[in-house]
Design a protein around this motif. Structure first.
Motif, PDB file in Angstrom:
ATOM      1  N   TYR A   1       0.825  -1.210   0.000  1.00  0.00           N
ATOM      2  CA  TYR A   1       0.000   0.000   0.000  1.00  0.00           C
ATOM      3  C   TYR A   1       0.859   1.260   0.000  1.00  0.00           C
ATOM      4  N   SER A   2       1.968   1.220   0.731  1.00  0.00           N
ATOM      5  CA  SER A   2       2.867   2.370   0.763  1.00  0.00           C
ATOM      6  C   SER A   2       3.406   2.688  -0.620  1.00  0.00           C
ATOM      7  N   ASN A   3       3.856   1.656  -1.316  1.00  0.00           N
ATOM      8  CA  ASN A   3       4.389   1.857  -2.659  1.00  0.00           C
ATOM      9  C   ASN A   3       3.310   2.230  -3.663  1.00  0.00           C
ATOM     10  N   LEU A   4       2.144   1.642  -3.511  1.00  0.00           N
ATOM     11  CA  LEU A   4       1.029   2.000  -4.382  1.00  0.00           C
ATOM     12  C   LEU A   4       0.719   3.490  -4.240  1.00  0.00           C
ATOM     13  N   GLY A   5       0.659   3.963  -2.990  1.00  0.00           N
ATOM     14  CA  GLY A   5       0.379   5.372  -2.759  1.00  0.00           C
ATOM     15  C   GLY A   5       1.464   6.280  -3.303  1.00  0.00           C
ATOM     16  N   ALA A   6       2.720   5.879  -3.102  1.00  0.00           N
ATOM     17  CA  ALA A   6       3.842   6.704  -3.556  1.00  0.00           C
ATOM     18  C   ALA A   6       3.858   6.836  -5.072  1.00  0.00           C
ATOM     19  N   ILE A   7       3.691   5.715  -5.753  1.00  0.00           N
ATOM     20  CA  ILE A   7       3.737   5.744  -7.222  1.00  0.00           C
ATOM     21  C   ILE A   7       2.542   6.514  -7.776  1.00  0.00           C
ATOM     22  N   ALA A   8       1.362   6.274  -7.207  1.00  0.00           N
ATOM     23  CA  ALA A   8       0.165   6.975  -7.679  1.00  0.00           C
ATOM     24  C   ALA A   8       0.313   8.483  -7.463  1.00  0.00           C
ATOM     25  N   TYR A   9       0.854   8.864  -6.306  1.00  0.00           N
ATOM     26  CA  TYR A   9       1.043  10.295  -6.020  1.00  0.00           C
ATOM     27  C   TYR A   9       1.986  10.922  -7.035  1.00  0.00           C
ATOM     28  N   ASN A  10       3.093  10.274  -7.284  1.00  0.00           N
ATOM     29  CA  ASN A  10       4.084  10.824  -8.204  1.00  0.00           C
ATOM     30  C   ASN A  10       3.552  10.895  -9.637  1.00  0.00           C
ATOM     31  N   LYS A  11       2.562  10.073  -9.952  1.00  0.00           N
ATOM     32  CA  LYS A  11       1.936  10.117 -11.278  1.00  0.00           C
ATOM     33  C   LYS A  11       0.794  11.134 -11.339  1.00  0.00           C
ATOM     34  N   GLY A  12       0.469  11.724 -10.189  1.00  0.00           N
ATOM     35  CA  GLY A  12      -0.614  12.698 -10.166  1.00  0.00           C
ATOM     36  C   GLY A  12      -1.990  12.107  -9.953  1.00  0.00           C
ATOM     37  N   ASP A  13      -2.059  10.812  -9.630  1.00  0.00           N
ATOM     38  CA  ASP A  13      -3.347  10.183  -9.330  1.00  0.00           C
ATOM     39  C   ASP A  13      -3.569  10.278  -7.820  1.00  0.00           C
ATOM     40  N   TYR A  14      -3.978  11.453  -7.360  1.00  0.00           N
ATOM     41  CA  TYR A  14      -4.055  11.717  -5.924  1.00  0.00           C
ATOM     42  C   TYR A  14      -5.196  10.965  -5.240  1.00  0.00           C
ATOM     43  N   ALA A  15      -6.263  10.699  -5.979  1.00  0.00           N
ATOM     44  CA  ALA A  15      -7.359   9.928  -5.388  1.00  0.00           C
ATOM     45  C   ALA A  15      -6.903   8.513  -5.067  1.00  0.00           C
ATOM     46  N   LYS A  16      -6.198   7.892  -6.012  1.00  0.00           N
ATOM     47  CA  LYS A  16      -5.693   6.537  -5.774  1.00  0.00           C
ATOM     48  C   LYS A  16      -4.644   6.545  -4.659  1.00  0.00           C
TER      49      LYS A  16
ATOM     50  N   ALA B   1      -4.445   8.672  -2.134  1.00  0.00           N
ATOM     51  CA  ALA B   1      -5.127   8.863  -0.847  1.00  0.00           C
ATOM     52  C   ALA B   1      -5.762   7.567  -0.370  1.00  0.00           C
ATOM     53  N   GLN B   2      -6.388   6.846  -1.274  1.00  0.00           N
ATOM     54  CA  GLN B   2      -7.021   5.584  -0.893  1.00  0.00           C
ATOM     55  C   GLN B   2      -5.983   4.581  -0.397  1.00  0.00           C
ATOM     56  N   ALA B   3      -4.834   4.529  -1.063  1.00  0.00           N
ATOM     57  CA  ALA B   3      -3.775   3.601  -0.644  1.00  0.00           C
ATOM     58  C   ALA B   3      -3.264   3.956   0.746  1.00  0.00           C
ATOM     59  N   PHE B   4      -3.038   5.244   0.997  1.00  0.00           N
ATOM     60  CA  PHE B   4      -2.521   5.648   2.307  1.00  0.00           C
ATOM     61  C   PHE B   4      -3.571   5.427   3.401  1.00  0.00           C
ATOM     62  N   LYS B   5      -4.853   5.568   3.052  1.00  0.00           N
ATOM     63  CA  LYS B   5      -5.909   5.268   4.029  1.00  0.00           C
ATOM     64  C   LYS B   5      -5.906   3.783   4.381  1.00  0.00           C
ATOM     65  N   GLN B   6      -5.735   2.942   3.362  1.00  0.00           N
ATOM     66  CA  GLN B   6      -5.661   1.497   3.620  1.00  0.00           C
ATOM     67  C   GLN B   6      -4.458   1.167   4.493  1.00  0.00           C
ATOM     68  N   LEU B   7      -3.344   1.854   4.227  1.00  0.00           N
ATOM     69  CA  LEU B   7      -2.140   1.625   5.027  1.00  0.00           C
ATOM     70  C   LEU B   7      -2.378   2.018   6.483  1.00  0.00           C
ATOM     71  N   LEU B   8      -3.083   3.122   6.699  1.00  0.00           N
ATOM     72  CA  LEU B   8      -3.352   3.573   8.069  1.00  0.00           C
ATOM     73  C   LEU B   8      -4.314   2.632   8.789  1.00  0.00           C
ATOM     74  N   GLN B   9      -5.170   1.957   8.052  1.00  0.00           N
ATOM     75  CA  GLN B   9      -6.023   0.959   8.699  1.00  0.00           C
ATOM     76  C   GLN B   9      -5.192  -0.198   9.231  1.00  0.00           C
ATOM     77  N   LEU B  10      -4.128  -0.521   8.499  1.00  0.00           N
ATOM     78  CA  LEU B  10      -3.236  -1.603   8.925  1.00  0.00           C
ATOM     79  C   LEU B  10      -2.266  -1.137  10.005  1.00  0.00           C
ATOM     80  N   GLN B  11      -1.819   0.125   9.873  1.00  0.00           N
ATOM     81  CA  GLN B  11      -0.819   0.674  10.802  1.00  0.00           C
ATOM     82  C   GLN B  11      -1.261   2.075  11.239  1.00  0.00           C
ATOM     83  N   PRO B  12      -2.180   2.165  12.196  1.00  0.00           N
ATOM     84  CA  PRO B  12      -2.736   3.467  12.599  1.00  0.00           C
ATOM     85  C   PRO B  12      -1.685   4.466  13.082  1.00  0.00           C
ATOM     86  N   ASP B  13      -0.542   3.984  13.547  1.00  0.00           N
ATOM     87  CA  ASP B  13       0.489   4.880  14.065  1.00  0.00           C
ATOM     88  C   ASP B  13       1.583   5.188  13.039  1.00  0.00           C
TER      89      ASP B  13
END
Length: 410
Positions: A121-136, A138-150
C-alpha cells in the motif's frame, strides 16, 4: 513533494512440482523467508512459460506469457505470483503504469501476507502520487493507516494527497494530529512537519495557521521562519497603520528583514509617521547588512528626506519630553516615546510610555505593546513580559509574537 517507493521484490521460481521461494519487499519483513505456494494444475504450464520469458528478457514474449498466465490463474497463489512477475518486469523496464497495475494485482490477488500489505500500500500510494493520481494515492494511504494506525509517514503522505485533491482542511487536521502525537511523546516534531501543517492550515484559511506560525518559530527560531510566520500573520489579519509598523519593527528585532522591500517598507512607514531617526537607522542597517543599495533612487530619496529632519527632530525631544510630562493627557508622551524609540533610547521611550499610560486618553494597548518593545530591547525582560501580557483586543496576537521574541532573547 515526491514520494519514494521501496520496492525490491525478487522471485526465484522452481516450477515442476515443488515450490516457489519468494522474497517480498524488503521493507515488509526483517529477512526473506521461504514461502510455499499451492499452484493450480491449470496454471503451472503458464507460470513456467512466464518464468522463461522473464529470464530471457524478451518483452514481447513476456507480455504474451503474462496474458496467458492471467487467464489460466485459478487461485490466490497463482494470481499473486503472476503479479510478482509483472511487478519485477515493470521495475526492470521502469514502467510506472506497470508497477501500479502489478501492485494492485498483488493486493487484489488475496495472496499477499499481512506483513507484505503495508509495503504494498505504501508503494502504491507513492507511485500513484508521483503520477498525479491523488485519489488513488489517498485511498492507498488510508488502507495503510487501517493496517498501521500509528504510521507517521502514511499520515503525512495522506495529508499531501488530500491537499492535492483540494481538501486542505482535512489534510491539515491529519498533520496536526501527527504534531500532537509527537509532542505528547515528548518529541520535537521535525521542522518540515510544522511547515507542512502551516502550509495546509494557511491554504485552508484556518485560524490555526497563526497558532502554527508561533509553534514553528518557538521550535525553530530561524530568521526565515520568523519572517514567514509574521508575513502569514499579516496576510491573515491585515494589520494596518501602527499595528503594521510594530509588526515590521518585530521583524527587524528578530533579524528577519529580508531584502530591499522589507527595509524600504519599514523605513518609509517610520518616516511617514514622523520618525526620521528610525527611518535613517533602518536604511543604515540595511546597508550594513548588504541587503540594500542606498544609491538606488527610492532609498536615496528616502534617506535624504529622513536625514534632513534628524538634527532638528532630535534637538526638539528634550522640550517635547518636558511638555509631555506636564501634559494633562498621554498623547504627547506616547508620540515622544515613539521618537526616542526610533533613536534607540529605549530607557527614555519606556519612561514616556509609562507616563502615557498613567495620564490616559490614549490607546493603552498600543502603549503597552510599545512599552514592552522598549523594555525588551533595553534588556528588562520581566518588565517587558508584564507589558506585553497587559495587551488585549486585536493587538493581543501581535503582542504574543513579541513575547515569543522576548523569550528567545539572550
Amino acid at each position: 513533494m515526491k514520494f519514494t517507493s521501496t520496492l525490491a521484490l525478487g522471485i526465484a521460481l522452481a516450477l515442476g512440482g515443488v515450490s516457489i521461494a519468494a522474497a517480498p519487499a524488503q521493507a515488509a519483513q526483517e529477512e526473506a523467508k521461504e514461502r510455499k505456494f499451492n499452484f493450480s494444475e491449470k496454471a503451472r504450464p503458464s507460470l513456467a512459460e512466464l518464468q522463461k520469458a522473464a529470464q530471457a528478457g524478451d518483452q514481447a514474449a513476456f507480455q504474451t506469457a503474462l496474458a496467458a498466465a492471467q487467464a489460466a490463474a485459478q487461485n490466490n497463489d497463482d494470481r499473486y505470483v503472476i503479479a510478482q512477475f509483472q511487478l519485477n518486469n515493470a521495475i526492470q523496464t521502469n514502467n510506472e503504469d506497470g508497477k501500479l497495475a502489478a501492485i494492485e494485482a498483488m493486493i487484489q490477488s488475496g495472496g499477499a501476507t499481512q506483513a507484505e500489505l503495508p509495503t504494498l500500500y505504501s508503494n502504491l500510494g507513492a507511485i500513484a502520487y508521483n503520477k498525479g493520481d491523488y485519489a488513488k494515492a489517498a485511498q492507498a494511504f488510508k488502507q495503510l493507516l487501517q493496517l498501521q494506525p500509528d504510521n507517521k509517514d502514511a499520515m503525512t503522505n495522506l495529508a499531501a494527497a488530500l491537499s492535492q485533491q483540494g481538501n486542505p482542511a482535512e489534510a491539515a487536521a491529519l498533520v496536526e494530529q501527527r504534531l500532537q502525537a509527537a509532542e505528547a511523546a515528548g518529541e520535537t516534531p521535525p521542522e518540515g512537519l510544522y511547515k507542512q501543517a502551516l502550509a495546509l492550515a494557511y491554504e485552508a484559511k484556518s485560524p490555526k495557521a497563526i497558532e502554527l506560525t508561533r509553534e514553528l518559530i518557538a521550535a525553530y527560531p530561524t530568521a526565515q521562519n520568523w519572517r514567514d510566520g509574521l508575513m502569514i500573520f499579516r496576510e491573515m489579519r491585515n494589520p494596518t497603520g501602527d499595528a503594521n509598523l510594530d509588526l515590521m519593527r518585530l521583524m527587524r528585532a528578530a533579524n528577519a528583514l529580508n531584502g530591499e522591500r522589507d527595509y524600504y517598507e519599514l523605513a518609509e512607514a517610520a518616516n511617514t509617521k514622523g520618525l526620521p531617526g528610525e527611518a535613517k537607522a533602518v536604511i543604515d542597517a540595511g546597508v550594513a547588512a548588504k541587503a540594500i543599495n542606498a544609491t538606488q533612487p527610492a532609498f536615496k530619496d528616502l534617506l535624504a528626506s529622513a536625514s534632513s529632519k534628524v538634527e532638528q527632530d532630535r534637538a526638539s525631544l528634550p522640550g517635547l519630553e518636558k511638555k509631555a510630562m506636564a501634559s494633562a493627557d498621554g498623547k504627547l508622551a506616547l508620540a515622544t516615546g515613539d521618537a526616542y524609540y526610533g533613536y534607540g533610547d529605549y530607557a527614555k521611550a519606556a519612561a514616556l510610555y509609562r507616563a502615557a499610560l498613567e495620564k490616559g486618553s490614549i490607546d493603552a494597548n498600543i502603549a503597552n505593546t510599545r512599552l514592552g518593545m522598549a523594555l525588551g530591547l533595553a534588556g528588562q525582560k520581566a518588565e517587558a513580559e508584564a507589558a506585553f501580557k497587559a495587551v488585549t483586543g486585536p493587538r493581543a496576537d501581535l503582542a504574543g509574537y513579541w513575547l515569543l521574541w522576548l523569550g528567545q532573547k539572550a
